[in-house]
Design a protein around this motif. Structure first.
Motif, PDB file in Angstrom:
ATOM      1  N   MET A   1      41.851  35.982  30.703  1.00  0.00           N
ATOM      2  CA  MET A   1      42.069  36.195  32.124  1.00  0.00           C
ATOM      3  C   MET A   1      43.477  36.750  32.322  1.00  0.00           C
ATOM      4  N   LEU A   2      43.572  37.770  33.142  1.00  0.00           N
ATOM      5  CA  LEU A   2      44.858  38.378  33.458  1.00  0.00           C
ATOM      6  C   LEU A   2      45.217  38.051  34.902  1.00  0.00           C
ATOM      7  N   ILE A   3      46.388  37.451  35.088  1.00  0.00           N
ATOM      8  CA  ILE A   3      46.902  37.192  36.433  1.00  0.00           C
ATOM      9  C   ILE A   3      48.119  38.085  36.631  1.00  0.00           C
ATOM     10  N   GLU A   4      48.064  38.887  37.691  1.00  0.00           N
ATOM     11  CA  GLU A   4      49.160  39.792  38.014  1.00  0.00           C
ATOM     12  C   GLU A   4      49.818  39.316  39.308  1.00  0.00           C
ATOM     13  N   VAL A   5      51.145  39.287  39.293  1.00  0.00           N
ATOM     14  CA  VAL A   5      51.916  38.851  40.451  1.00  0.00           C
ATOM     15  C   VAL A   5      52.664  40.056  41.006  1.00  0.00           C
ATOM     16  N   VAL A   6      52.483  40.328  42.290  1.00  0.00           N
ATOM     17  CA  VAL A   6      53.167  41.445  42.938  1.00  0.00           C
ATOM     18  C   VAL A   6      54.595  41.010  43.256  1.00  0.00           C
ATOM     19  N   GLU A  48      45.539  50.822  47.329  1.00  0.00           N
ATOM     20  CA  GLU A  48      44.080  50.868  47.198  1.00  0.00           C
ATOM     21  C   GLU A  48      43.458  49.479  47.326  1.00  0.00           C
ATOM     22  N   LEU A  49      44.181  48.455  46.891  1.00  0.00           N
ATOM     23  CA  LEU A  49      43.696  47.074  46.956  1.00  0.00           C
ATOM     24  C   LEU A  49      44.041  46.389  48.285  1.00  0.00           C
ATOM     25  N   ASN A  50      44.678  47.137  49.194  1.00  0.00           N
ATOM     26  CA  ASN A  50      45.131  46.595  50.481  1.00  0.00           C
ATOM     27  C   ASN A  50      46.101  45.423  50.318  1.00  0.00           C
ATOM     28  N   ILE A  51      46.971  45.523  49.334  1.00  0.00           N
ATOM     29  CA  ILE A  51      48.010  44.522  49.110  1.00  0.00           C
ATOM     30  C   ILE A  51      49.321  45.125  49.612  1.00  0.00           C
ATOM     31  N   PHE A  52      49.917  44.455  50.585  1.00  0.00           N
ATOM     32  CA  PHE A  52      51.132  44.999  51.187  1.00  0.00           C
ATOM     33  C   PHE A  52      52.295  44.007  51.203  1.00  0.00           C
ATOM     34  N   SER A  53      52.173  42.911  50.440  1.00  0.00           N
ATOM     35  CA  SER A  53      53.279  41.955  50.439  1.00  0.00           C
ATOM     36  C   SER A  53      53.545  41.428  49.043  1.00  0.00           C
ATOM     37  N   GLU A  64      43.053  38.296  44.741  1.00  0.00           N
ATOM     38  CA  GLU A  64      42.574  36.951  45.069  1.00  0.00           C
ATOM     39  C   GLU A  64      43.376  36.320  46.201  1.00  0.00           C
ATOM     40  N   PHE A  65      44.673  36.589  46.240  1.00  0.00           N
ATOM     41  CA  PHE A  65      45.544  36.021  47.265  1.00  0.00           C
ATOM     42  C   PHE A  65      46.471  37.120  47.786  1.00  0.00           C
ATOM     43  N   ALA A  66      46.393  37.395  49.077  1.00  0.00           N
ATOM     44  CA  ALA A  66      47.241  38.432  49.681  1.00  0.00           C
ATOM     45  C   ALA A  66      48.669  37.940  49.870  1.00  0.00           C
ATOM     46  N   THR A  67      48.828  36.629  49.921  1.00  0.00           N
ATOM     47  CA  THR A  67      50.156  36.017  50.024  1.00  0.00           C
ATOM     48  C   THR A  67      50.200  34.844  49.051  1.00  0.00           C
TER      49      THR A  67
END
Length: 84
Positions: A1-6, A48-53, A64-67
């Motif tokens: 499993m890969l978890i990526e943190v913005v 593209e993933l609608n991640i803005f934060s 999975e989590f926008a915030t």
């Protein structure tokens, strides 16, 4: 499993909290790999993933989590995905 943190950079407190939470969960599940996604470097993909934060968390390429989630919510979601 890969978890990526913005992340937005080293001075971002939300980013630091997100990385800390992900590392705590990863310590419980040895099959987890962690990567940072820097907002500037990954702007088009995140758009593209609608991640803005910063502090958002992707698991296996899916937003999975926008915030930043609570540690129990993150742990619960990881457990669910690992045991599907």
């Amino acid at each position: 499993m890969l978890i990526e943190v913005v992340t937005a950079g080293p001075g971002c407190s939300i980013c630091q909290k997100a990385m800390k939470a992900v590392k705590q969960v990863a310590a419980e599940f040895p099959q987890i790999e962690i990567q940072e996604l820097h907002v500037v470097d990954q702007f088009e993909r995140l758009q593209e993933l609608n991640i803005f934060s910063a502090g958002a968390i992707l698991i296996d390429g899916k937003a999975e989590f926008a915030t930043l989630p609570s540690l129990p919510k993150l742990r619960e979601r990881v457990y669910e995905l690992l045991h599907q």
